[in-house]
Write a protein that holds these residues in place. Structure first.
Motif, mmCIF file in Angstrom:
data_model
loop_
_atom_site.group_PDB
_atom_site.id
_atom_site.type_symbol
_atom_site.label_atom_id
_atom_site.label_comp_id
_atom_site.label_asym_id
_atom_site.label_seq_id
_atom_site.Cartn_x
_atom_site.Cartn_y
_atom_site.Cartn_z
ATOM 1 N N PHE A 15 70.336 64.127 41.850
ATOM 2 C CA PHE A 15 71.627 64.743 41.552
ATOM 3 C C PHE A 15 72.078 65.625 42.712
ATOM 4 N N GLU A 16 71.173 66.446 43.200
ATOM 5 C CA GLU A 16 71.515 67.369 44.285
ATOM 6 C C GLU A 16 71.827 66.606 45.579
ATOM 7 N N LEU A 17 71.199 65.469 45.757
ATOM 8 C CA LEU A 17 71.481 64.639 46.927
ATOM 9 C C LEU A 17 72.875 64.033 46.850
ATOM 10 N N SER A 18 73.313 63.664 45.652
ATOM 11 C CA SER A 18 74.569 62.929 45.507
ATOM 12 C C SER A 18 75.803 63.813 45.376
ATOM 13 N N VAL A 19 75.630 65.054 44.914
ATOM 14 C CA VAL A 19 76.793 65.919 44.687
ATOM 15 C C VAL A 19 77.638 66.134 45.940
ATOM 16 N N PRO A 20 77.056 66.454 47.106
ATOM 17 C CA PRO A 20 77.913 66.665 48.280
ATOM 18 C C PRO A 20 78.782 65.462 48.603
ATOM 19 N N GLY A 21 78.213 64.261 48.531
ATOM 20 C CA GLY A 21 79.004 63.064 48.788
ATOM 21 C C GLY A 21 80.129 62.907 47.791
ATOM 22 N N GLN A 22 79.840 63.205 46.519
ATOM 23 C CA GLN A 22 80.861 63.099 45.474
ATOM 24 C C GLN A 22 81.999 64.084 45.705
ATOM 25 N N ILE A 23 81.652 65.348 45.959
ATOM 26 C CA ILE A 23 82.682 66.382 46.118
ATOM 27 C C ILE A 23 83.468 66.188 47.411
ATOM 28 N N PHE A 24 82.787 65.983 48.517
ATOM 29 C CA PHE A 24 83.502 65.854 49.785
ATOM 30 C C PHE A 24 84.278 64.539 49.848
ATOM 31 N N GLY A 25 83.742 63.492 49.224
ATOM 32 C CA GLY A 25 84.492 62.236 49.160
ATOM 33 C C GLY A 25 85.736 62.368 48.305
ATOM 34 N N THR A 26 85.613 63.092 47.175
ATOM 35 C CA THR A 26 86.774 63.326 46.323
ATOM 36 C C THR A 26 87.799 64.200 47.029
ATOM 37 N N ALA A 27 87.318 65.165 47.813
ATOM 38 C CA ALA A 27 88.232 66.008 48.589
ATOM 39 C C ALA A 27 89.035 65.169 49.574
ATOM 40 N N ASN A 28 88.397 64.156 50.172
ATOM 41 C CA ASN A 28 89.125 63.253 51.063
ATOM 42 C C ASN A 28 90.261 62.556 50.321
ATOM 43 N N GLU A 29 89.980 62.119 49.082
ATOM 44 C CA GLU A 29 91.014 61.450 48.279
ATOM 45 C C GLU A 29 92.158 62.411 47.967
ATOM 46 N N ALA A 30 91.816 63.641 47.587
ATOM 47 C CA ALA A 30 92.842 64.625 47.265
ATOM 48 C C ALA A 30 93.643 65.014 48.506
ATOM 49 N N PHE A 31 92.975 64.993 49.648
ATOM 50 C CA PHE A 31 93.598 65.389 50.911
ATOM 51 C C PHE A 31 94.549 64.323 51.434
ATOM 52 N N GLY A 32 94.281 63.063 51.053
ATOM 53 C CA GLY A 32 95.139 61.970 51.498
ATOM 54 C C GLY A 32 94.700 61.351 52.801
ATOM 55 N N ARG A 33 93.658 61.869 53.390
ATOM 56 C CA ARG A 33 93.065 61.283 54.605
ATOM 57 C C ARG A 33 91.640 61.806 54.740
ATOM 58 N N THR A 34 90.877 61.199 55.611
ATOM 59 C CA THR A 34 89.461 61.537 55.731
ATOM 60 C C THR A 34 89.272 62.819 56.533
ATOM 61 N N HIS A 35 88.818 63.853 55.849
ATOM 62 C CA HIS A 35 88.489 65.105 56.518
ATOM 63 C C HIS A 35 86.982 65.231 56.704
ATOM 64 N N TYR A 36 86.216 64.700 55.731
ATOM 65 C CA TYR A 36 84.764 64.794 55.768
ATOM 66 C C TYR A 36 84.134 63.416 56.009
ATOM 67 N N GLU A 37 83.147 63.366 56.861
ATOM 68 C CA GLU A 37 82.270 62.198 56.977
ATOM 69 C C GLU A 37 80.894 62.625 56.513
ATOM 70 N N VAL A 38 80.374 61.992 55.468
ATOM 71 C CA VAL A 38 79.110 62.387 54.855
ATOM 72 C C VAL A 38 77.997 61.446 55.299
ATOM 73 N N ARG A 39 76.901 62.031 55.781
ATOM 74 C CA ARG A 39 75.757 61.248 56.226
ATOM 75 C C ARG A 39 74.496 61.736 55.524
#
Length: 342
Positions: A15-39
């Protein structure tokens, strides 16, 4: 582009591994363009999760070297957190910090971060069950087991498991402003800000029966923030004695009525500073602080900065005007994040 590297050690909590990808990926959607690249970064590119959490293997293209190239490094908890992390992991985290990355731990990931020595002299938190152990093993760290997260600028620590959501939403708010963070929170069905810290979970979970909760009173207090409420006023509205009111507040929120009211006023002031151009003097009145000097004093005590500086850092811009997160803009020891917003 802000590169977020998630450190995946063997036995990482899924869960802790996946949360950052979920939140930052969702933020990209809300932002309308890619601000975060998650690795996702793992030693050797492969790790396994604990069997008690479903037990599966994760393969990734990114190894520890990728940590040193990131703008933000997130450190989830893992099953072997009481063991000293490998020297290569410590070196990579220290190199990332030296390159200007901010380091954020989730739950018992604080043990891994503390092993680098970077937390020495700083306030930090972890899961309340392990706060005493963290303090014992790392006496130079000022451990606070009651907070959901603690922001020291380039070093951020958070409490257990679900606090990963609070942490990542807080980082989105720092990077992109309140409006984008709120949009991200709504899409993940998560409140942007949770009150009460960990203390509400340590001893007294909220009662299941709504009739026994303080929720109606809290809504009333929020609707009357602009008024000069006293403890007697609050108790009278709740139809309780002051003593009973204090007891119920401690049980259900982990704090006192007046402290809760003060935090609510600061949060409302933050919203107004982020989303409006209302003068500071009027915000002081509308949030119940009265005199601007009183407002500035309490605001600085709770946020570590002045209302003017906070507005300059967090006033919500339009998506097209938000610059990429640039680690060259960060300075060690920053607590307000003003330089982190570009």
């Amino acid at each position: 582009m802000t590169v977020v590297a998630i450190l995946a050690l063997d036995g990482v909590v899924p869960f802790e591994l996946s949360v950052p990808g979920q939140i930052f990926g969702t933020a990209n959607e809300a932002f309308g363009r890619t601000h975060y690249e998650v690795r996702v970064c793992a030693p050797g590119g492969r790790v396994a999760t604990p069997t008690e959490y479903g037990g599966f293997h994760i393969a990734t293209d990114w190894d520890l070297k990728a940590l040193t190239e990131a703008d933000t490094v997130v450190i989830p908890g893992h099953a072997g957190f009481l063991d000293a992390p490998p020297a290569t992991v410590v070196a990579a985290l220290r190199a990332a910090a030296g390159n200007g990355a901010r380091l954020a731990s989730v739950c018992v990931g604080a043990f891994t971060l503390a092993a680098t020595g970077l937390l020495d002299g700083h306030r930090a938190t972890t899961h309340w069950q392990h706060a005493g152990e963290l303090a014992h093993r790392h006496p130079a760290v000022d451990v606070d087991g009651s907070s959901l997260y603690i922001d020291n600028g380039p070093l951020i620590t958070s409490a257990g498991v679900a606090a990963a959501l609070d942490l990542c939403l807080h980082l989105v708010r720092r990077d992109l402003g309140a409006a984008l963070a709120a949009a991200t929170a709504r899409r993940t069905v998560m409140p942007l800000q949770r009150d009460g810290g960990q203390s509400q979970f340590i001893e007294h979970p909220d009662p299941a029966d709504r009739d026994t909760t303080l929720q109606p009173l809290l809504h009333w207090m929020e609707a009357h923030l602009h008024e000069q409420l006293t403890l007697d006023d609050i108790a009278r509205h709740a139809a309780m004695s002051v003593r009973s009111l204090n007891r119920h507040f401690r049980t259900q929120t982990g704090t006192t009525p007046l402290q809760w009211l003060l935090r609510a006023r600061v949060h409302r002031a933050q919203e107004l500073l982020e989303t409006t151009a209302i003068p500071i003097e009027r915000i002081a009145t509308e949030t119940g602080f009265g005199a601007p000097s009183t407002f500035r004093q309490h605001f600085a005590r709770h946020t570590g900065t002045s209302p003017q500086a906070y507005r300059a850092a967090f006033r919500s811009p339009s998506p097209s005007s938000v610059p990429a997160f640039d680690r060259r803009d960060r300075r060690p020891g920053s607590t307000t994040g003003a330089r982190w917003c570009g």
